[in-house]
Design a protein around this motif. Structure first.
Motif, short mmCIF file in Angstrom:
data_model
loop_
_atom_site.label_atom_id
_atom_site.label_comp_id
_atom_site.label_asym_id
_atom_site.label_seq_id
_atom_site.Cartn_x
_atom_site.Cartn_y
_atom_site.Cartn_z
N TYR A 18 -46.45 72.87 77.16
CA TYR A 18 -46.56 72.31 75.82
C TYR A 18 -45.85 73.19 74.79
O TYR A 18 -45.12 72.70 73.92
CB TYR A 18 -48.03 72.14 75.42
CG TYR A 18 -48.19 71.56 74.03
CD1 TYR A 18 -48.11 70.20 73.81
CD2 TYR A 18 -48.41 72.40 72.94
CE1 TYR A 18 -48.24 69.66 72.54
CE2 TYR A 18 -48.54 71.88 71.66
CZ TYR A 18 -48.45 70.52 71.46
OH TYR A 18 -48.56 70.00 70.19
N CYS A 21 -42.10 72.89 74.97
CA CYS A 21 -41.67 71.62 74.38
C CYS A 21 -41.75 71.67 72.86
O CYS A 21 -40.81 71.29 72.16
CB CYS A 21 -42.52 70.47 74.91
SG CYS A 21 -42.28 70.08 76.66
N LYS A 24 -39.09 73.72 71.21
CA LYS A 24 -37.73 73.29 71.54
C LYS A 24 -36.97 74.36 72.34
O LYS A 24 -35.80 74.64 72.09
CB LYS A 24 -36.95 72.93 70.28
CG LYS A 24 -37.56 71.81 69.45
CD LYS A 24 -36.72 71.49 68.24
CE LYS A 24 -37.35 70.40 67.39
NZ LYS A 24 -36.56 70.06 66.20
N LEU A 46 -47.67 65.09 77.88
CA LEU A 46 -46.53 65.68 77.17
C LEU A 46 -45.62 64.60 76.63
O LEU A 46 -45.14 64.67 75.48
CB LEU A 46 -45.76 66.62 78.10
CG LEU A 46 -46.41 67.96 78.41
CD1 LEU A 46 -45.68 68.66 79.55
CD2 LEU A 46 -46.44 68.87 77.18
N MET A 50 -44.66 63.70 72.60
CA MET A 50 -43.28 63.73 72.09
C MET A 50 -42.90 62.47 71.34
O MET A 50 -41.89 62.47 70.61
CB MET A 50 -42.31 63.98 73.24
CG MET A 50 -42.29 65.42 73.72
SD MET A 50 -41.00 65.75 74.93
CE MET A 50 -41.71 65.01 76.40
N ILE A 57 -37.70 65.35 75.77
CA ILE A 57 -37.44 66.31 76.84
C ILE A 57 -37.66 65.59 78.17
O ILE A 57 -38.66 64.89 78.35
CB ILE A 57 -38.38 67.52 76.72
CG1 ILE A 57 -38.06 68.31 75.45
CG2 ILE A 57 -38.29 68.42 77.95
CD1 ILE A 57 -39.12 69.30 75.05
#
Length: 301
Positions: A18, A21, A24, A46, A50, A57
């Motif tokens: 997490y 992500c 970035k 996840l 997003m 991702i």
């Protein structure tokens, strides 16, 4: 920003995923764990999170072959057999997990860098290096980085200053034999012990509060994950961006012949160098005692 693999998707691995992500630090995750349904659930959550972000991702699961072109593989396998205040209690299960997973990573053609979180961290990091055959500098343990975060928090709270204004390290084992070299701790760019009168009893209490920080969290919620996920992400960023930044990691000490917590310069190739420190005699002895403990645990496997 590139592909990152995470092996071990318990509380720690999931929070690492997490964090990577959200910050970035990756555009492609490969998540692997023996519990297939758990990994799928983490992937779906996840992906749900997003939807509200301004980027996406790619996330794969259970695909060792995809690690062939990964930049970094995080080892966060973890045992459920954790005794109170003893990271070595995870040893047997985590050794087995490493011996099963690392050959599959190597078989993929992976040529990147291993970042090891699993406990006992110094021992497991050495095992990952030996099983993989990778150069020492391309296998890094998170070591005493999180312990150093805790030291800065504890000292900052005691002195009522920002933890970001506290400089210094916890060194040695990521475990019960860690130590604080107080001679190199500074607060607001000034040597702490030269500027502030602190008794040996206070220094001992601060050291113990630092050492026990993880166990107090574990006792209250059953695990720790936010802090180590943050620490791991900082190492990954330093590698990706070639920051050549100093972090206390579990790195290879050629004299001792093992991995142990020490300030290291981290860049694109992994460990660039180990920082020279001018420790006091008693601090050097504490380091050697810590190395002796790590060696004794490694000899058990």
């Amino acid at each position: 920003m590139g592909k990152i693999g995470i092996i071990g998707m318990g509380h720690v691995g999931s929070d690492v995923a997490y964090t990577l992500c959200r910050e970035k630090l990756t555009n492609h995750l490969v998540l692997i764990d023996p519990l297939k349904e758990k990994v799928l659930a983490e992937k779906l959550e996840l992906e749900d999170s997003m939807v509200g972000w301004d980027y996406s991702i790619k996330i794969e699961t259970q695909n060792y072959a995809s690690l062939q072109d990964a930049e970094i593989v995080v080892i966060s396998v973890g045992s459920q057999n954790v005794d109170n205040e003893n990271r070595n209690s995870e040893l047997i299960d985590n050794v087995q997990a490493v011996r099963e997973s690392i050959p599959q990573v190597i078989a993929s053609g992976f040529k990147g860098i291993f970042v090891v979180i699993s406990n006992p961290c110094d021992v497991i990091t050495k095992l990952v290096q030996e099983v993989s055959g990778f150069p020492y500098e391309r296998v890094i343990g998170t070591g005493t980085l999180l312990d150093t975060y805790r030291l800065k928090r504890v000292v900052g709270q005691y002195l009522e200053v920002s933890p970001q204004d506290v400089s210094g390290y916890v060194l040695g084992e990521h475990g019960e034999n860690q130590f604080v070299p107080w001679s190199i701790v500074s607060v607001r760019e000034k040597a702490m012990l030269q500027e502030i009168q602190l008794s040996s009893d206070v220094l001992y209490e601060l050291k113990e509060e630092t050492r026990l920080g993880g166990w107090r969290i574990h006792a209250g919620k059953g695990w720790t994950s936010y802090g180590i996920a943050s620490a791991c992400s900082r190492l990954i960023q330093a590698i990706q961006k070639n920051e050549n930044r100093v972090y206390p990691t579990s790195s290879y000490d050629e004299v001792e012949g093992l991995y142990i917590g020490w300030p290291t310069v981290i860049g694109h190739e992994g460990v660039i160098s180990r920082l020279p420190l001018n420790l006091l005699k008693e601090e050097k002895e504490a380091y050697q005692a810590s190395a002796k403990e790590i060696r004794s645990v490694y000899d058990r496997i």
